[in-house]
Write an enzyme that holds these catalytic residues in place. Structure first.
Site, PDB file in Angstrom:
ATOM      1  N   ASP A  66       0.848  -1.192   0.000  1.00  0.00           N
ATOM      2  CA  ASP A  66       0.000   0.000   0.000  1.00  0.00           C
ATOM      3  C   ASP A  66       0.885   1.245   0.000  1.00  0.00           C
ATOM      4  OD1 ASP A  66      -1.840   1.995   0.602  1.00  0.00           O
ATOM      5  OD2 ASP A  66      -2.904   0.788   2.089  1.00  0.00           O
ATOM      6  N   THR A 107      -4.969   7.760  -0.705  1.00  0.00           N
ATOM      7  CA  THR A 107      -4.123   7.086  -1.705  1.00  0.00           C
ATOM      8  C   THR A 107      -3.520   8.094  -2.690  1.00  0.00           C
ATOM      9  OG1 THR A 107      -5.070   4.880  -1.605  1.00  0.00           O
ATOM     10  CG2 THR A 107      -4.229   5.561  -3.734  1.00  0.00           C
ATOM     11  N   THR A 136      -4.333  12.846 -15.044  1.00  0.00           N
ATOM     12  CA  THR A 136      -5.552  12.893 -15.846  1.00  0.00           C
ATOM     13  C   THR A 136      -5.813  14.302 -16.374  1.00  0.00           C
ATOM     14  OG1 THR A 136      -7.962  12.784 -15.628  1.00  0.00           O
ATOM     15  CG2 THR A 136      -6.747  13.156 -13.621  1.00  0.00           C
ATOM     16  N   ASP A 137      -6.555  14.374 -17.475  1.00  0.00           N
ATOM     17  CA  ASP A 137      -6.952  15.693 -17.996  1.00  0.00           C
ATOM     18  C   ASP A 137      -8.005  16.352 -17.099  1.00  0.00           C
ATOM     19  OD1 ASP A 137      -9.112  14.037 -18.603  1.00  0.00           O
ATOM     20  OD2 ASP A 137      -9.257  14.624 -20.705  1.00  0.00           O
ATOM     21  N   GLU A 138      -8.580  15.571 -16.159  1.00  0.00           N
ATOM     22  CA  GLU A 138      -9.661  16.111 -15.336  1.00  0.00           C
ATOM     23  C   GLU A 138      -9.165  17.210 -14.392  1.00  0.00           C
ATOM     24  OE1 GLU A 138     -12.431  13.140 -13.892  1.00  0.00           O
ATOM     25  OE2 GLU A 138     -11.913  11.798 -15.540  1.00  0.00           O
ATOM     26  N   TYR A 161     -12.081  13.323  -6.942  1.00  0.00           N
ATOM     27  CA  TYR A 161     -11.056  12.589  -7.691  1.00  0.00           C
ATOM     28  C   TYR A 161     -10.087  13.562  -8.371  1.00  0.00           C
ATOM     29  CZ  TYR A 161      -8.919  10.239 -11.713  1.00  0.00           C
ATOM     30  OH  TYR A 161      -8.016   9.790 -12.650  1.00  0.00           O
ATOM     31  N   SER A 164      -7.898  15.446  -6.014  1.00  0.00           N
ATOM     32  CA  SER A 164      -6.814  14.646  -5.421  1.00  0.00           C
ATOM     33  C   SER A 164      -5.692  14.442  -6.432  1.00  0.00           C
ATOM     34  CB  SER A 164      -7.346  13.310  -4.881  1.00  0.00           C
ATOM     35  OG  SER A 164      -7.747  12.449  -5.933  1.00  0.00           O
ATOM     36  N   LYS A 165      -6.043  14.259  -7.723  1.00  0.00           N
ATOM     37  CA  LYS A 165      -5.002  14.087  -8.745  1.00  0.00           C
ATOM     38  C   LYS A 165      -4.254  15.417  -8.948  1.00  0.00           C
ATOM     39  CE  LYS A 165      -4.138  10.921 -10.940  1.00  0.00           C
ATOM     40  NZ  LYS A 165      -3.255   9.737 -10.706  1.00  0.00           N
ATOM     41  N   ASN A 190      -9.821  10.124 -21.289  1.00  0.00           N
ATOM     42  CA  ASN A 190     -10.467   8.841 -20.921  1.00  0.00           C
ATOM     43  C   ASN A 190      -9.927   7.687 -21.745  1.00  0.00           C
ATOM     44  OD1 ASN A 190     -12.372  10.999 -20.047  1.00  0.00           O
ATOM     45  ND2 ASN A 190     -13.586   9.262 -19.376  1.00  0.00           N
TER      46      ASN A 190
HETATM   47  P1  NAD Z   1      -7.564   1.403 -11.880  1.00  0.00           P
HETATM   48  O1  NAD Z   1      -8.532   1.827 -10.829  1.00  0.00           O
HETATM   49  O2  NAD Z   1      -7.981   0.396 -12.895  1.00  0.00           O
HETATM   50  O3  NAD Z   1      -6.240   0.821 -11.200  1.00  0.00           O
HETATM   51  C1  NAD Z   1      -5.650   1.418 -10.079  1.00  0.00           C
HETATM   52  C2  NAD Z   1      -4.689   0.413  -9.465  1.00  0.00           C
HETATM   53  O4  NAD Z   1      -4.074   1.032  -8.313  1.00  0.00           O
HETATM   54  C3  NAD Z   1      -5.375  -0.867  -8.975  1.00  0.00           C
HETATM   55  O5  NAD Z   1      -4.657  -1.999  -9.411  1.00  0.00           O
HETATM   56  C4  NAD Z   1      -5.342  -0.734  -7.457  1.00  0.00           C
HETATM   57  O6  NAD Z   1      -5.277  -1.990  -6.796  1.00  0.00           O
HETATM   58  C5  NAD Z   1      -4.085   0.089  -7.247  1.00  0.00           C
HETATM   59  N1  NAD Z   1      -4.125   0.845  -5.972  1.00  0.00           N
HETATM   60  C6  NAD Z   1      -5.152   1.600  -5.511  1.00  0.00           C
HETATM   61  N2  NAD Z   1      -4.827   2.108  -4.297  1.00  0.00           N
HETATM   62  C7  NAD Z   1      -3.570   1.674  -4.017  1.00  0.00           C
HETATM   63  C8  NAD Z   1      -2.694   1.876  -2.916  1.00  0.00           C
HETATM   64  N3  NAD Z   1      -3.059   2.621  -1.855  1.00  0.00           N
HETATM   65  N4  NAD Z   1      -1.473   1.313  -2.956  1.00  0.00           N
HETATM   66  C9  NAD Z   1      -1.088   0.546  -4.022  1.00  0.00           C
HETATM   67  N5  NAD Z   1      -1.892   0.294  -5.080  1.00  0.00           N
HETATM   68  C10 NAD Z   1      -3.122   0.874  -5.076  1.00  0.00           C
HETATM   69  O7  NAD Z   1      -7.078   2.753 -12.550  1.00  0.00           O
HETATM   70  P2  NAD Z   1      -6.643   3.064 -14.059  1.00  0.00           P
HETATM   71  O8  NAD Z   1      -7.842   3.456 -14.808  1.00  0.00           O
HETATM   72  O9  NAD Z   1      -5.762   1.986 -14.545  1.00  0.00           O
HETATM   73  O10 NAD Z   1      -5.778   4.377 -13.818  1.00  0.00           O
HETATM   74  C11 NAD Z   1      -4.381   4.297 -13.529  1.00  0.00           C
HETATM   75  C12 NAD Z   1      -3.830   5.702 -13.367  1.00  0.00           C
HETATM   76  O11 NAD Z   1      -4.059   6.446 -14.557  1.00  0.00           O
HETATM   77  C13 NAD Z   1      -4.475   6.492 -12.240  1.00  0.00           C
HETATM   78  O12 NAD Z   1      -3.476   7.250 -11.600  1.00  0.00           O
HETATM   79  C14 NAD Z   1      -5.476   7.395 -12.938  1.00  0.00           C
HETATM   80  O13 NAD Z   1      -5.672   8.588 -12.220  1.00  0.00           O
HETATM   81  C15 NAD Z   1      -4.767   7.642 -14.262  1.00  0.00           C
HETATM   82  N6  NAD Z   1      -5.633   7.936 -15.407  1.00  0.00           N
HETATM   83  C16 NAD Z   1      -6.672   7.089 -15.722  1.00  0.00           C
HETATM   84  C17 NAD Z   1      -7.447   7.350 -16.856  1.00  0.00           C
HETATM   85  C18 NAD Z   1      -8.568   6.426 -17.265  1.00  0.00           C
HETATM   86  O14 NAD Z   1      -9.284   6.732 -18.223  1.00  0.00           O
HETATM   87  N7  NAD Z   1      -8.749   5.277 -16.646  1.00  0.00           N
HETATM   88  C19 NAD Z   1      -7.170   8.477 -17.651  1.00  0.00           C
HETATM   89  C20 NAD Z   1      -6.102   9.312 -17.283  1.00  0.00           C
HETATM   90  C21 NAD Z   1      -5.331   9.020 -16.169  1.00  0.00           C
HETATM   91  P1  TYD Z   2     -16.517   7.503 -16.453  1.00  0.00           P
HETATM   92  O1  TYD Z   2     -16.248   6.293 -17.278  1.00  0.00           O
HETATM   93  O2  TYD Z   2     -16.907   7.326 -15.026  1.00  0.00           O
HETATM   94  O3  TYD Z   2     -15.233   8.438 -16.594  1.00  0.00           O
HETATM   95  P2  TYD Z   2     -15.004   9.988 -16.116  1.00  0.00           P
HETATM   96  O4  TYD Z   2     -16.114  10.380 -15.216  1.00  0.00           O
HETATM   97  O5  TYD Z   2     -13.701   9.910 -15.403  1.00  0.00           O
HETATM   98  O6  TYD Z   2     -14.963  10.785 -17.375  1.00  0.00           O
HETATM   99  O7  TYD Z   2     -17.683   8.336 -17.152  1.00  0.00           O
HETATM  100  C1  TYD Z   2     -17.561   8.786 -18.495  1.00  0.00           C
HETATM  101  C2  TYD Z   2     -18.771   9.640 -18.799  1.00  0.00           C
HETATM  102  O8  TYD Z   2     -19.944   8.806 -18.794  1.00  0.00           O
HETATM  103  C3  TYD Z   2     -19.040  10.742 -17.781  1.00  0.00           C
HETATM  104  O9  TYD Z   2     -19.542  11.884 -18.463  1.00  0.00           O
HETATM  105  C4  TYD Z   2     -20.126  10.158 -16.887  1.00  0.00           C
HETATM  106  C5  TYD Z   2     -20.899   9.272 -17.832  1.00  0.00           C
HETATM  107  N1  TYD Z   2     -21.529   8.066 -17.251  1.00  0.00           N
HETATM  108  C6  TYD Z   2     -22.891   7.809 -17.452  1.00  0.00           C
HETATM  109  O10 TYD Z   2     -23.620   8.588 -18.105  1.00  0.00           O
HETATM  110  N2  TYD Z   2     -23.418   6.660 -16.926  1.00  0.00           N
HETATM  111  C7  TYD Z   2     -22.666   5.790 -16.195  1.00  0.00           C
HETATM  112  O11 TYD Z   2     -23.219   4.763 -15.703  1.00  0.00           O
HETATM  113  C8  TYD Z   2     -21.269   6.057 -16.000  1.00  0.00           C
HETATM  114  C9  TYD Z   2     -20.397   5.138 -15.194  1.00  0.00           C
HETATM  115  C10 TYD Z   2     -20.742   7.218 -16.557  1.00  0.00           C
END
Ligand code: NAD
Ligand code: TYD
Length: 354
Positions: A66, A107, A136-138, A161, A164-165, A190
């Site tokens: 962790d 985290t 993230t772009d968020e 979220y 925090s990022k 995304n």
């Molecule tokens: P995910 O939720 O699928 O995976 C996150 C991983 O982190 C998991 O394997 C989880 O077990 C691990 N984790 C969580 N808390 C932890 C802790 N305290 N210690 C150690 N491990 C821990 O997320 P993802 O979608 O693969 O995203 C990965 C990274 O990319 C994140 O930092 C996210 O902010 C960033 N990101 C994601 C997206 C997206 O579209 N999914 C886009 C841009 C950036």
């Molecule tokens: P999500 O996959 O949660 O990614 P993020 O919020 O990080 O962009 O959601 C993508 C978009 O889809 C967001 O505008 C919220 C919307 N959404 C729904 O309309 N219904 C759903 O059940 C979920 C999970 C997301």
């Protein structure tokens, strides 16, 4: 091979998650002279079966732990002689951050601070070690109808979220500015593709269509996201890790904007075809529900810098990637059932017992 014989010992955090597992696979297979140490807490979002195809590789090791635990990190850096960090571990789902923000703070903010401080303490000479933070772009907030997020766009996070990022990004930059740590940051749009936990929009909708469950669209469905194939994100991280300038930020995106409703309708028509249903049947499941609190209207990345400076661009068209994603989920029903029920036993037995 002993750990000292590798060119680098790279700690990838969150490597059992969605993006992390694609990145770990890419690095383990492409760079046999790097040791990849995958540190993951295995929360609901982390699954070791995502990496079963590479987990016996000589240059790969999994460590459960962790990032909230600083003593554990200090021990890990010493034991594994960590040379570089690519940090993905995070709580990543906006809806969960709305219902329970504290784990995101612990985290994403405290965990990142722990990693930075551990690396700073362990790397007596900071030069020559990369701390690469995946973001993230968020963090840039929400766009109106026009414009794109640039690397210079001021931060304006709006959900627990994204806040925090954003906070973790600031900490990473502070470690460079104050202590001279050699950091890199990328902010991506995304992602979609295989192995994404089915709470995010695309896999949730695929799974619900398959199970003939309602497809919840938040608000009007006119919110816009910019979608990128997850393996293209992993390729971008590879390029930035190796060729990106120290201290720089790179935006990564797909030049691929979709309203949620248009995307889900498109997905419904792919699913009708794949499941051999009459066209229009899956779309009947679409249900408009109460909007997400503070729902960001539009995200769109200007990915010019990474293309111009590092030569990266997305490799596949969305239509192709989406169809591949649908195929993967339809062919891996066991994976979905195992991770959504939290019971991997059945999955392991079927796929990995010899
Ligand atoms: P995910 O939720 O699928 O995976 C996150 C991983 O982190 C998991 O394997 C989880 O077990 C691990 N984790 C969580 N808390 C932890 C802790 N305290 N210690 C150690 N491990 C821990 O997320 P993802 O979608 O693969 O995203 C990965 C990274 O990319 C994140 O930092 C996210 O902010 C960033 N990101 C994601 C997206 C997206 O579209 N999914 C886009 C841009 C950036
Ligand atoms: P999500 O996959 O949660 O990614 P993020 O919020 O990080 O962009 O959601 C993508 C978009 O889809 C967001 O505008 C919220 C919307 N959404 C729904 O309309 N219904 C759903 O059940 C979920 C999970 C997301």
């Amino acid at each position: 091979m002993s750990i000292l014989q590798f060119k680098k010992n790279i700690l990838i955090t969150g490597g059992a998650g969605f993006i992390g597992s694609h990145l770990v696979r890419l690095f383990v297979t492409k760079y046999p002279d790097y040791k990849i140490i995958n540190l993951d807490k295995l929360t609901y979002a982390g699954n070791l079966e995502n990496l079963k195809d590479i987990d016996s590789s000589d240059n790969y090791e999994f460590v459960k732990g962790d990032i909230q635990d600083k003593d554990f990190l200090a021990d890990l850096f010493t034991k594994k002689a960590i040379t570089d960090v690519i940090h993905l571990a995070a709580e990543s789902h906006v809806d969960r951050s709305i219902s329970g923000p504290m784990e995101f703070i612990l985290t994403n903010i405290v965990g990142t601070a722990n990693l930075l401080d551990t690396a700073k303490g362990y790397w007596t000479e900071l030069k020559g070690h990369t701390f690469y933070h995946i973001s993230t772009d968020e963090v840039y907030g929400s766009l109106g109808a026009e414009g794109f997020f640039l690397e210079t766009t001021p931060y304006d996070p709006r959900s627990p979220y994204s806040a925090s990022k954003a906070s973790s990004d600031h900490l990473v930059r502070a470690y460079q500015h104050t202590y001279g740590m050699e950091v890199k940051i990328s902010n991506c749009s995304n992602n979609y593709g295989s192995h994404q936990f089915p709470e995010k929009l695309i896999p949730l909708m695929i799974n619900n269509i398959r199970n003939k469950k309602p497809l919840p669209i938040y608000g009007t469905g006119e919110n816009i996201r910019d979608w990128l194939w997850v393996e293209d994100h992993a390729r971008a991280i590879d390029v930035i890790f190796h060729k990106g300038e120290i201290g720089e930020t790179y935006n990564i995106g797909g030049w691929n904007e979709w309203t949620n409703i248009a995307l889900v309708k498109h997905l419904c028509s792919i699913m009708d075809k794949k499941l051999e249903l009459p066209q229009g049947e899956s779309a009947e499941l679409i249900t408009f529900v109460k909007d997400r609190a503070g729902h960001d209207q539009r995200y769109a990345i200007d990915a010019t810098k990474i293309k111009k400076e590092l030569g990266w661009e997305p490799s596949i068209q969305f239509e192709e990637g989406l169809e591949k994603t649908v195929d993967w989920y339809l062919n891996n029903e066991d994976w979905v059932n195992a991770i959504t029920s939290g019971d991997y036993q059945q999955y392991y037995k079927k796929h990995y017992s010899s």
